[in-house]
Design a protein around this motif. Structure first.
Motif, PDB file in Angstrom:
ATOM      1  N   LYS A 291       0.852  -1.184   0.000  1.00 49.08           N
ATOM      2  CA  LYS A 291       0.000   0.000   0.000  1.00 49.08           C
ATOM      3  C   LYS A 291       0.888   1.234   0.000  1.00 49.08           C
ATOM      4  O   LYS A 291       1.810   1.347   0.808  1.00 49.08           O
TER       5      LYS A 291
ATOM      6  N   ALA B 109       2.664  -0.616  -5.510  1.00 50.37           N
ATOM      7  CA  ALA B 109       1.401  -0.801  -4.784  1.00 50.37           C
ATOM      8  C   ALA B 109       0.278  -1.219  -5.730  1.00 50.37           C
ATOM      9  O   ALA B 109      -0.563  -2.056  -5.379  1.00 50.37           O
TER      10      ALA B 109
ATOM     11  N   ARG C 239      -1.610  -5.152  -5.315  1.00 49.19           N
ATOM     12  CA  ARG C 239      -2.813  -4.774  -4.551  1.00 49.19           C
ATOM     13  C   ARG C 239      -3.265  -5.921  -3.678  1.00 49.19           C
ATOM     14  O   ARG C 239      -3.035  -7.090  -3.978  1.00 49.19           O
ATOM     15  N   ARG C 240      -3.995  -5.535  -2.641  1.00 50.75           N
ATOM     16  CA  ARG C 240      -4.548  -6.541  -1.723  1.00 50.75           C
ATOM     17  C   ARG C 240      -5.565  -7.399  -2.462  1.00 50.75           C
ATOM     18  O   ARG C 240      -6.462  -6.881  -3.121  1.00 50.75           O
TER      19      ARG C 240
END
Length: 152
Positions: free
Chosen positions: A108, A145, A149-150
């Motif tokens: 992030k 990031a 990404r998550r």
């Protein structure tokens, strides 16, 4: 380059023009930290000469210890650099900050006012925070990031 990377990640790293190295903290922030430490030192010196006999020795020791801790942090703010390579990211800091791409779960980008940060969450669950002051590092942080990404 690491063979376990996805094609998107490989394309990202090729576009980043690695290795990339830059200051961890903006120079003006590091200098400001030293100015604040100098002013605190002057103030502590004044207080110690005026009230020194009235303060407990253990309290004085704690204050001196904290003051030297601030000096160490300010030193690393001044000399620290962050490096992004094909193997991972590392930052010269008080303690070792190093991350290999295989250990990265998701990342992030946090564009704070004084420091742009990349928070990397590892597969071991322990986040590692990297600072980047140069524009090249900040752009790379944002792209990393996006590529990591998550997962939803």
């Amino acid at each position: 380059m690491n063979s376990s990377l996805t094609p998107e990640q490989q394309q990202l790293f090729q576009s980043l023009n690695l290795p990339l190295r830059g200051r961890s903290w903006p120079k003006y922030i590091a200098i400001l930290a030293w100015v604040v430490i100098a002013l605190l030192g002057l103030r502590l010196g004044f207080v110690a000469t005026y009230y020194g006999a009235q303060v407990a020795t253990s309290l004085i020791a704690c204050i001196v210890f904290a003051y030297f801790g601030m000096i160490v942090v300010a030193y690393f703010m001044l000399v620290g650099h962050t490096t992004i390579t094909h193997n991972g990211i590392k930052q010269e800091w008080i303690m070792k900050r190093e991350l290999e791409w295989d250990d990265l779960k998701f990342a992030k980008f946090v564009p704070m006012f004084f420091s742009k940060r990349l928070i990397c969450f590892t597969k071991r669950g322990r986040p590692i925070v990297f600072q980047g002051a140069s524009q090249e590092l900040q752009i790379a942080f944002a792209q990393i990031a996006l590529a990591h990404r998550r997962p939803i």
